[in-house]
Design an enzyme around this catalytic site. Structure first.
Site, PDB file in Angstrom:
ATOM      1  N   CYS A 170      41.274  44.613  49.652  1.00 32.90           N
ATOM      2  CA  CYS A 170      41.262  44.785  48.187  1.00 32.90           C
ATOM      3  C   CYS A 170      39.877  44.819  47.544  1.00 32.90           C
ATOM      4  O   CYS A 170      39.458  45.837  47.003  1.00 32.90           O
ATOM      5  CB  CYS A 170      42.042  43.661  47.520  1.00 32.90           C
ATOM      6  SG  CYS A 170      43.750  43.524  48.034  1.00 32.90           S
ATOM      7  N   HIS A 229      39.320  42.863  40.136  1.00 34.11           N
ATOM      8  CA  HIS A 229      39.055  42.202  41.429  1.00 34.11           C
ATOM      9  C   HIS A 229      37.691  42.504  42.035  1.00 34.11           C
ATOM     10  O   HIS A 229      37.558  42.618  43.260  1.00 34.11           O
ATOM     11  CB  HIS A 229      40.169  42.598  42.431  1.00 34.11           C
ATOM     12  CG  HIS A 229      40.482  41.504  43.422  1.00 34.11           C
ATOM     13  ND1 HIS A 229      41.124  41.743  44.613  1.00 34.11           N
ATOM     14  CD2 HIS A 229      40.218  40.178  43.410  1.00 34.11           C
ATOM     15  CE1 HIS A 229      41.264  40.619  45.284  1.00 34.11           C
ATOM     16  NE2 HIS A 229      40.715  39.644  44.572  1.00 34.11           N
TER      17      HIS A 229
HETATM   18 CA   LIG Z   1      44.911  45.599  48.704  1.00 31.89          CA
END
Ligand SMILES: [Ca+2]
Length: 567
Positions: A87, A146
């Site tokens: 991510c 993120h």
């Molecule tokens: Ca991911």
């Protein structure tokens, strides 16, 4: 307004600004548009989270994705596009056009004591939004950010989207959470609770994306980043979407892998000479799986999450059409990493114990959700994890698990975290009716996330800065994908990966790859993309050449040996 041929003078006039005002405040040496006459498309960059290579229909999946399939039919599908396997690093690389270590996000969100591992975008990179703003774009983001370690309501917010080039932001600062009550839900710079009783994050991301397009009233183009969290765990989906998949997975994962592999060959997504990888050693044959109802339900919910994402893509496309913007919008769709084998919340006995009588404790209407895994639902029911929990609703929190991740990544090896093909291969759909003349074609040029910034700079006629806010900016790593739009090759030396000590380099058809802490393996990707015939012993000189390339990249980008020890 269909065409958008601007001269620099027209552009400045349209905005009513002088040249100097085109620059992002503090970004020196930027003069706005590079070309005197340039077609500036809107750019909509849509990303799924933890989704395998073969999940969507136009890459061989059985999941219903008519809207993505339509984009593929009207444009291009890249068969060898790569992410970083995880991510945060994917988002850092995607947003900046650099390798993640260069952007300061070499691992996840912790400060590991090195400049390349701060867990926070550094000041030697710029985001696509910051660059396109200089070329006159409005910039919107809906979804998961993120790329900062500061996810609490008070920040610090210097690396939140509004401070990194986005005019409007709705989404989550953090990387995972309940779809019914995500932690770090934020509008612009303020954290908020869900705004309705039937809040479901995938739909909220789509709604906000649609609103941003609808409310875009000016003549300048826009860049919109739509970062869905589906189908990342927890497996949360709406009953109507789940119902569509009831019983679809009763045949189990072995049948599903075989069925997908066959379709992928028919579609030309994989080559028939590549053998399907064997079932993961840790996964039992479907006939031997215990609790088949539970396993099926987990995949039904996963499919429903992707289905709902696709419905959102359909609504975004519809709004682009209604706004007269569809033809001159470059739409990209990709995933941030391969299917996820993490057995989140699915190994231990169910907690809290369902026989326990727990009184309802509804949350205050205005309370922010502090946890990735809420303790209770907004209306006060305990959230349960554990083996046997039937996922879908808000009071559950589990992953879909390794057996299905193995199927998601058909026909490839391994998962999210690893840099074998199952971890790093993603669909990439590109649609732009006005410029991409090919319809329903495949592109086999290898590409990587770093190329998205380069492509945006190219099509927008923007300039990638050498300096911003007084800081020297690291030169762009990626290559524009525009030549591939016309099926020409993309010139580059090599593509590199490192995540948690898993390492790889690909040059031409050769890929050198290692699974931490294992040795190097060598594959001829043209002959064997499923990485089953290791040629390292046969071609030791090739191993040495690629290893030297990798080591020079590693040193250049500040990659540290794994596990990282603080100095
Ligand atoms: Ca991911």
């Amino acid at each position: 307004m269909n065409s958008r041929y601007y001269t620099r003078r027209d552009f400045i006039k349209a905005l009513g600004f002088g040249v100097a005002a085109l620059a992002v405040p503090g970004c020196a040496g930027i003069s706005g548009l590079r070309s005197e006459r340039h077609l500036q498309p809107n750019i909509v960059l849509i990303m799924a989270d933890d989704m395998g290579y073969s999940d969507i229909g136009c890459y061989g999946g059985e999941i219903r994705t008519p809207n993505l399939d339509k984009l593929a039919a009207g444009g291009l599908r890249f068969t060898q596009f790569y992410n970083t396997a995880r991510c945060c690093p994917t988002r850092a690389s995607l947003m900046t056009g650099l390798y993640q270590h260069q952007a300061g996000v070499g691992h996840m969100m912790e400060d590991k004591g090195y400049e390349s591992y701060r867990g926070d975008l550094n000041n030697r990179c710029v985001t696509i939004a910051e660059v396109l703003k200089q070329a006159g774009y409005s910039t919107y983001m809906s979804g998961k950010w993120h790329v900062t370690r500061y996810r609490g309501p008070e920040g610090p917010k210097h690396n939140w989207p509004r401070q990194r080039g986005f005019d409007r932001f709705f989404g989550t600062v953090h990387g995972a959470g309940s779809f019914y009550d995500p932690c770090s839900l934020t509008r612009d710079n303020t954290q908020i609770p869900p705004d309705s009783d039937d809040f479901y994050y995938t739909n909220a991301i789509s709604d906000n994306a649609v609103t941003f397009i609808r409310e875009h009233k000016t003549d300048n183009p826009f860049f919109m980043y739509v970062a869905y969290t589906a189908p990342h765990w927890p497996m949360h989906a709406l009953p109507g979407d789940i119902a569509r998949y009831k019983g679809r997975y009763a045949g189990g994962w072995d049948a599903l892998r075989a069925e997908r592999h066959k379709r992928m060959i028919e579609m030309g997504i994989v080559d028939k000479k590549w053998e399907l990888t064997p079932r993961d050693d840790a996964v039992p044959p479907w006939e031997q799986a215990e609790d088949k109802q539970w396993f099926q339900r987990r995949m039904e919910v996963y499919a429903a999450m992707v289905d709902c994402l696709d419905q959102g893509v359909g609504r975004i496309v519809e709004q682009l059409k209604q706004s007269g913007q569809f033809e001159n919008t470059l739409i990209f769709f990709l995933a941030d990493n391969g299917g996820c084998a993490e057995e989140y919340g699915s190994r231990d006995p169910i907690k809290p114990d369902p026989s326990e009588d727990i009184p309802l404790k509804p949350m205050d209407k205005n309370a922010l959700q502090p946890d990735v895994q809420p303790k209770v639902t907004r209306d006060g029911r305990p959230v349960r994890t554990g083996k046997g929990v039937m996922p879908g609703p808000a009071d559950t929190c589990i992953a879909y698990g390794k057996p299905w991740a193995n199927a998601s990544n058909t026909s490839f090896r391994l998962y999210k975290h690893w840099v074998h093909e199952g971890g790093i291969s993603t669909p990439l759909i590109a649609h732009w009716s006005k410029r991409i003349t090919a319809r329903n074609e495949l592109r086999r040029q290898p590409g990587h996330l770093i190329d998205i910034m380069a492509t945006c700079v190219d099509v927008a006629g923007a300039e990638y800065p050498s300096e911003c806010r007084g800081n020297k900016i690291i030169p762009l790593e990626g290559r524009s994908l525009v030549p591939a739009f016309d099926n020409k090759p993309i010139q580059r030396e090599a593509i590199y990966w490192e995540h948690e000590g898993n390492r790889a380099v690909r040059r031409g058809k050769w890929k050198l790859v290692s699974r931490h802490p294992g040795r190097w393996e060598l594959y001829d990707i043209e002959a064997d993309r499923t990485e089953l015939a290791d040629l390292a012993q046969k071609y030791p000189e090739k191993v040495e050449q690629l290893k030297a390339l990798y080591e020079s990249w590693e040193a250049r980008c500040g990659v540290q040996p794994w596990p990282i020890k603080k100095e």
